[in-house]
Motif scaffolding. Structure first.
Motif, mmCIF file in Angstrom:
data_model
loop_
_atom_site.group_PDB
_atom_site.id
_atom_site.type_symbol
_atom_site.label_atom_id
_atom_site.label_comp_id
_atom_site.label_asym_id
_atom_site.label_seq_id
_atom_site.Cartn_x
_atom_site.Cartn_y
_atom_site.Cartn_z
ATOM 1 N N GLY A 1 28.315 34.435 53.265
ATOM 2 C CA GLY A 1 29.714 34.197 52.732
ATOM 3 C C GLY A 1 30.084 33.385 51.961
ATOM 4 N N ARG A 2 29.172 32.160 51.633
ATOM 5 C CA ARG A 2 29.938 31.046 51.073
ATOM 6 C C ARG A 2 30.315 31.480 49.674
ATOM 7 N N TYR A 3 29.729 32.242 49.082
ATOM 8 C CA TYR A 3 29.902 32.392 47.694
ATOM 9 C C TYR A 3 31.258 33.519 47.490
ATOM 10 N N PHE A 4 31.070 34.439 48.061
ATOM 11 C CA PHE A 4 32.339 35.326 48.126
ATOM 12 C C PHE A 4 33.720 34.896 48.916
ATOM 13 N N GLU A 5 33.447 33.829 49.509
ATOM 14 C CA GLU A 5 34.579 33.128 50.255
ATOM 15 C C GLU A 5 35.552 32.653 48.685
ATOM 16 N N VAL A 6 34.805 32.192 47.736
ATOM 17 C CA VAL A 6 35.505 31.567 46.551
ATOM 18 C C VAL A 6 36.173 32.747 45.895
ATOM 19 N N LEU A 7 35.320 33.821 45.912
ATOM 20 C CA LEU A 7 35.849 34.931 44.990
ATOM 21 C C LEU A 7 36.847 35.873 45.443
ATOM 22 N N GLU A 8 37.087 36.087 47.233
ATOM 23 C CA GLU A 8 37.694 37.028 47.740
ATOM 24 C C GLU A 8 39.171 37.061 47.139
ATOM 25 N N PRO A 9 39.755 35.964 46.643
ATOM 26 C CA PRO A 9 41.263 36.217 46.280
ATOM 27 C C PRO A 9 41.448 37.313 45.187
ATOM 28 N N LEU A 10 40.400 37.468 44.339
ATOM 29 C CA LEU A 10 40.368 38.227 43.276
ATOM 30 C C LEU A 10 39.856 39.626 43.547
ATOM 31 N N VAL A 11 39.420 40.082 44.719
ATOM 32 C CA VAL A 11 38.725 41.087 44.907
ATOM 33 C C VAL A 11 39.426 42.263 46.113
ATOM 34 N N THR A 12 39.362 43.366 45.399
ATOM 35 C CA THR A 12 39.645 44.567 46.357
ATOM 36 C C THR A 12 38.263 45.207 46.818
#
Length: 190
Positions: free
Chosen positions: A171-182
């Motif tokens: 999850g290290r990459y998604f953690e950075v992007l998570e605030p932008l994603v539904t």
């Protein structure tokens, strides 16, 4: 005008007889498209003609995720977990139904799908069925392009990859992007 760039990722889950299929849309206001494309062009490595999540090294993926998190975009990602005996095309059809409906509901004017050449006809059939059922706006234009022709598609590729890796335990990459994603769940086994 709101534009969505769409790409996919499919991978077998580690240690399981299950697959994850993600279809990622990156939504961009038309006036920001040139900036997004320019930023992604600047992220190419060496003589690479494009950015492709699957072939990037882990250190580069960190850079890509951080850069995308700073772009004026939001993401919508369908996630379809399915058994190995369920064909990926079925997972794609189910994901397309959910994604096209969501994009239409958000007022997306133009959807740019990464072309899969002869398989694009199946996507068109799904879209036609949704339009006939009045499940998506007839005003929403959908096109299919090669990734090499539009750097906006590279953002969708990276987002799809980051989500599928997250679902597989990294999850290290998604953690950075998570605030932008539904994230939208799609039933893949029924």
């Amino acid at each position: 005008m709101l534009i969505a760039y769409v790409d996919e990722s499919a991978r077998r889950r580690k240690g399981e007889d299950a697959w994850v299929y993600t279809l990622a849309a990156v939504l961009v206001e038309a006036e920001a498209v040139a900036d997004v494309r320019e930023a992604m062009q600047g992220l190419r490595f060496g003589k690479s003609r494009s950015v492709h999540w699957r072939i990037e090294r882990p250190a580069r993926r960190v850079v890509l995720a951080a850069a995308i998190a700073q772009l004026p975009v939001v993401g919508v990602v369908t996630v379809c977990l399915h058994r190995a005996e369920v064909r990926s095309e079925r997972a794609r059809r189910r994901s397309l139904v959910r994604l096209f409906g969501e994009l239409s509901g958000r007022g997306v004017d133009l959807v740019v799908m990464e072309s899969r050449h002869e398989q694009d006809a199946g996507d068109r059939a799904v879209l036609t069925g949704l339009r006939r059922a009045s499940a998506v706006s007839h005003a929403m234009t959908v096109t299919w392009e090669l990734a090499s022709t539009d750097a906006g598609l590279w953002v969708a590729d990276c987002l799809a990859g980051a989500v599928s890796w997250w679902l597989d335990g990294d999850g290290r990459y998604f953690e950075v992007l998570e605030p932008l994603v539904t994230i939208l769940d799609v039933d893949g086994d029924s």
